[in-house]
Write a protein that holds these residues in place. Structure first.
Motif, PDB file in Angstrom:
ATOM      1  N   VAL A  15      -7.827  32.393 -22.072  1.00  0.00           N
ATOM      2  CA  VAL A  15      -9.074  31.707 -21.730  1.00  0.00           C
ATOM      3  C   VAL A  15      -9.698  31.141 -23.006  1.00  0.00           C
ATOM      4  CG1 VAL A  15     -11.392  31.945 -20.742  1.00  0.00           C
ATOM      5  CG2 VAL A  15      -9.449  33.095 -19.664  1.00  0.00           C
ATOM      6  N   ILE A  16     -10.201  32.020 -23.870  1.00  0.00           N
ATOM      7  CA  ILE A  16     -10.788  31.569 -25.134  1.00  0.00           C
ATOM      8  C   ILE A  16      -9.702  31.352 -26.182  1.00  0.00           C
ATOM      9  CG2 ILE A  16     -12.352  32.213 -27.015  1.00  0.00           C
ATOM     10  CD1 ILE A  16     -14.087  33.599 -24.953  1.00  0.00           C
ATOM     11  N   THR A  17      -8.635  32.135 -26.098  1.00  0.00           N
ATOM     12  CA  THR A  17      -7.477  31.904 -26.966  1.00  0.00           C
ATOM     13  C   THR A  17      -6.284  31.497 -26.107  1.00  0.00           C
ATOM     14  OG1 THR A  17      -6.776  34.229 -26.879  1.00  0.00           O
ATOM     15  CG2 THR A  17      -8.290  33.595 -28.645  1.00  0.00           C
ATOM     16  N   GLU A  18      -5.296  30.903 -26.745  1.00  0.00           N
ATOM     17  CA  GLU A  18      -4.110  30.459 -26.017  1.00  0.00           C
ATOM     18  C   GLU A  18      -3.391  31.648 -25.388  1.00  0.00           C
ATOM     19  OE1 GLU A  18      -3.223  27.458 -25.398  1.00  0.00           O
ATOM     20  OE2 GLU A  18      -4.606  26.384 -26.725  1.00  0.00           O
ATOM     21  N   SER A  19      -2.786  31.403 -24.246  1.00  0.00           N
ATOM     22  CA  SER A  19      -2.055  32.449 -23.543  1.00  0.00           C
ATOM     23  C   SER A  19      -0.837  32.895 -24.355  1.00  0.00           C
ATOM     24  CB  SER A  19      -1.587  31.936 -22.183  1.00  0.00           C
ATOM     25  OG  SER A  19      -0.702  32.863 -21.578  1.00  0.00           O
ATOM     26  N   PRO A  20      -0.530  34.209 -24.354  1.00  0.00           N
ATOM     27  CA  PRO A  20       0.671  34.675 -25.040  1.00  0.00           C
ATOM     28  C   PRO A  20       1.953  34.331 -24.295  1.00  0.00           C
ATOM     29  CG  PRO A  20      -0.402  36.499 -23.916  1.00  0.00           C
ATOM     30  CD  PRO A  20      -1.326  35.310 -23.792  1.00  0.00           C
ATOM     31  N   MET A  21       1.830  33.803 -23.072  1.00  0.00           N
ATOM     32  CA  MET A  21       3.030  33.538 -22.269  1.00  0.00           C
ATOM     33  C   MET A  21       3.989  32.581 -22.965  1.00  0.00           C
ATOM     34  SD  MET A  21       2.443  35.521 -19.775  1.00  0.00           S
ATOM     35  CE  MET A  21       1.070  36.300 -18.903  1.00  0.00           C
ATOM     36  N   THR A  22       3.445  31.583 -23.668  1.00  0.00           N
ATOM     37  CA  THR A  22       4.295  30.622 -24.374  1.00  0.00           C
ATOM     38  C   THR A  22       5.116  31.325 -25.448  1.00  0.00           C
ATOM     39  OG1 THR A  22       2.698  28.856 -23.975  1.00  0.00           O
ATOM     40  CG2 THR A  22       4.305  28.501 -25.733  1.00  0.00           C
ATOM     41  N   ALA A  23       4.448  32.234 -26.184  1.00  0.00           N
ATOM     42  CA  ALA A  23       5.160  32.970 -27.232  1.00  0.00           C
ATOM     43  C   ALA A  23       6.177  33.936 -26.628  1.00  0.00           C
ATOM     44  CB  ALA A  23       4.162  33.728 -28.101  1.00  0.00           C
ATOM     45  N   PHE A  24       5.846  34.539 -25.489  1.00  0.00           N
ATOM     46  CA  PHE A  24       6.812  35.406 -24.802  1.00  0.00           C
ATOM     47  C   PHE A  24       8.073  34.609 -24.464  1.00  0.00           C
ATOM     48  CE2 PHE A  24       3.376  38.340 -22.716  1.00  0.00           C
ATOM     49  CZ  PHE A  24       3.208  38.992 -23.923  1.00  0.00           C
ATOM     50  N   THR A  25       7.880  33.421 -23.899  1.00  0.00           N
ATOM     51  CA  THR A  25       9.015  32.590 -23.485  1.00  0.00           C
ATOM     52  C   THR A  25       9.861  32.182 -24.691  1.00  0.00           C
ATOM     53  OG1 THR A  25       7.771  31.756 -21.588  1.00  0.00           O
ATOM     54  CG2 THR A  25       9.671  30.471 -22.295  1.00  0.00           C
ATOM     55  N   ALA A  26       9.198  31.862 -25.804  1.00  0.00           N
ATOM     56  CA  ALA A  26       9.934  31.463 -27.007  1.00  0.00           C
ATOM     57  C   ALA A  26      10.777  32.627 -27.528  1.00  0.00           C
ATOM     58  CB  ALA A  26       8.952  30.989 -28.073  1.00  0.00           C
ATOM     59  N   TYR A  27      10.214  33.833 -27.532  1.00  0.00           N
ATOM     60  CA  TYR A  27      10.972  34.990 -28.001  1.00  0.00           C
ATOM     61  C   TYR A  27      12.150  35.273 -27.074  1.00  0.00           C
ATOM     62  CZ  TYR A  27      12.350  39.843 -28.596  1.00  0.00           C
ATOM     63  OH  TYR A  27      13.096  40.983 -28.750  1.00  0.00           O
ATOM     64  N   GLU A  28      11.923  35.182 -25.764  1.00  0.00           N
ATOM     65  CA  GLU A  28      13.016  35.422 -24.813  1.00  0.00           C
ATOM     66  C   GLU A  28      14.169  34.449 -25.047  1.00  0.00           C
ATOM     67  OE1 GLU A  28      10.158  37.143 -21.220  1.00  0.00           O
ATOM     68  OE2 GLU A  28      10.645  35.011 -21.334  1.00  0.00           O
ATOM     69  N   ALA A  29      13.838  33.185 -25.289  1.00  0.00           N
ATOM     70  CA  ALA A  29      14.877  32.188 -25.541  1.00  0.00           C
ATOM     71  C   ALA A  29      15.626  32.497 -26.833  1.00  0.00           C
ATOM     72  CB  ALA A  29      14.256  30.791 -25.606  1.00  0.00           C
ATOM     73  N   GLU A  30      14.874  32.861 -27.870  1.00  0.00           N
ATOM     74  CA  GLU A  30      15.479  33.161 -29.168  1.00  0.00           C
ATOM     75  C   GLU A  30      16.407  34.368 -29.085  1.00  0.00           C
ATOM     76  OE1 GLU A  30      13.959  35.241 -33.250  1.00  0.00           O
ATOM     77  OE2 GLU A  30      12.587  33.825 -32.304  1.00  0.00           O
ATOM     78  N   VAL A  84       7.111  41.405 -29.173  1.00  0.00           N
ATOM     79  CA  VAL A  84       6.265  41.196 -27.994  1.00  0.00           C
ATOM     80  C   VAL A  84       4.791  41.345 -28.370  1.00  0.00           C
ATOM     81  CG1 VAL A  84       5.694  42.049 -25.694  1.00  0.00           C
ATOM     82  CG2 VAL A  84       8.092  41.944 -26.424  1.00  0.00           C
ATOM     83  N   LEU A  85       4.479  42.365 -29.139  1.00  0.00           N
ATOM     84  CA  LEU A  85       3.089  42.581 -29.556  1.00  0.00           C
ATOM     85  C   LEU A  85       2.595  41.466 -30.463  1.00  0.00           C
ATOM     86  CD1 LEU A  85       3.022  46.432 -30.212  1.00  0.00           C
ATOM     87  CD2 LEU A  85       2.067  45.190 -28.266  1.00  0.00           C
ATOM     88  N   ALA A  86       3.466  40.956 -31.317  1.00  0.00           N
ATOM     89  CA  ALA A  86       3.072  39.882 -32.229  1.00  0.00           C
ATOM     90  C   ALA A  86       2.675  38.624 -31.468  1.00  0.00           C
ATOM     91  CB  ALA A  86       4.209  39.576 -33.198  1.00  0.00           C
ATOM     92  N   ALA A  87       3.198  38.474 -30.250  1.00  0.00           N
ATOM     93  CA  ALA A  87       2.907  37.284 -29.453  1.00  0.00           C
ATOM     94  C   ALA A  87       1.497  37.295 -28.868  1.00  0.00           C
ATOM     95  CB  ALA A  87       3.922  37.164 -28.317  1.00  0.00           C
ATOM     96  N   LEU A  88       0.792  38.409 -28.987  1.00  0.00           N
ATOM     97  CA  LEU A  88      -0.529  38.522 -28.368  1.00  0.00           C
ATOM     98  C   LEU A  88      -1.619  37.769 -29.119  1.00  0.00           C
ATOM     99  CD1 LEU A  88      -0.546  42.297 -27.349  1.00  0.00           C
ATOM    100  CD2 LEU A  88      -0.006  40.308 -25.929  1.00  0.00           C
ATOM    101  N   ALA A  89      -1.396  37.458 -30.382  1.00  0.00           N
ATOM    102  CA  ALA A  89      -2.426  36.810 -31.199  1.00  0.00           C
ATOM    103  C   ALA A  89      -2.381  35.305 -30.995  1.00  0.00           C
ATOM    104  CB  ALA A  89      -2.225  37.153 -32.674  1.00  0.00           C
TER     105      ALA A  89
END
Length: 219
Positions: A15-30, A84-89
């Motif tokens: 909401v106020i910060t970008e969703s971590p979902m994009t980072a989750f998807t990038a890590y899964e692909a990597e 996974v945790l790093a993607a939360l920021a």
């Protein structure tokens, strides 16, 4: 322009910060993991899984890492919980912060209601953001998490205490990016806004509070 909401409760991530979902998807692909695996793990046994226990502060970081990686292994995959945790920021969305500032200037009671894994730092840029809110309610502090109804009740109590008058559910607009978290708020009587596109969400919020927040996007 008149509105039906006289207070606003914001989620943080997505909401106020970008969703971590994009980072989750990038890590899964990597890592060669199935797309959506992390979300599926978080949605399985949602009240008792590693993520839920971590957000209620029932597990420390090491405990979460062991439990979450074990859940992934049980599902047939090996992952690094630290990644996974790093993607939360997520990065802050300037238009959302500008809207919060506009609402604060207008005198509306404001609360931040966040599921998180550790109490937020009250210093630096995050500290400056938190100071915009009359009340900040965190799952890691409260020991309850969204979508448990109790944490929404606590947000109303904290906000009422902070502004020195009763803030009812029906007074509040509530913004979250997850439908599962909006459902209990709506059941309590809050006016809910699902944040998919921030500009569309701000248009919806503008109508609820009777304040034009869209000029903050263009400025």
């Amino acid at each position: 322009m008149s509105g039906v909401a006289t207070a606003v409760v914001f989620d943080l991530g997505g909401v106020i910060t970008e969703s971590p979902m994009t980072a989750f998807t990038a890590y899964e692909a990597e890592a060669g993991l199935p797309e959506g695996l992390i979300v599926r793990l978080n949605s399985t046994d949602p009240d008792t899984n590693a993520w839920a226990r971590f957000e209620r502060n029932e597990l420390d970081a090491a405990g979460f890492t062991d439990a979450f990686e074990a859940e992934a292994l049980a599902a047939g995959h090996r992952l690094d919980a630290g990644r996974v945790l790093a993607a939360l920021a997520g990065e802050v969305r300037p238009a959302m912060v500008a809207a919060v500032r506009r609402l604060r200037t207008a005198g509306l009671p404001l609360a931040l209601l966040s599921n998180n894994v550790a109490p937020m730092e009250r210093s630096g840029r995050l500290g400056e953001l938190l100071e915009l809110f009359d009340a900040v309610v965190e799952s890691s502090v409260e020991g309850v998490r969204k979508p448990e109804p109790e944490i929404y009740r606590r947000a109303l109590t904290r906000l009422s205490e902070a502004v020195g008058r009763e803030v009812r559910a029906s007074d509040c607009a509530y913004l979250d990016d997850l439908g599962i978290n909006l459902k209990p708020a709506r059941a309590m009587g809050m006016h809910t806004v699902k944040v998919v596109d921030p500009t569309a969400a701000l248009a919806e919020l503008s109508a609820l509070v009777g304040i034009d927040l869209l000029d903050e996007v263009a400025s």
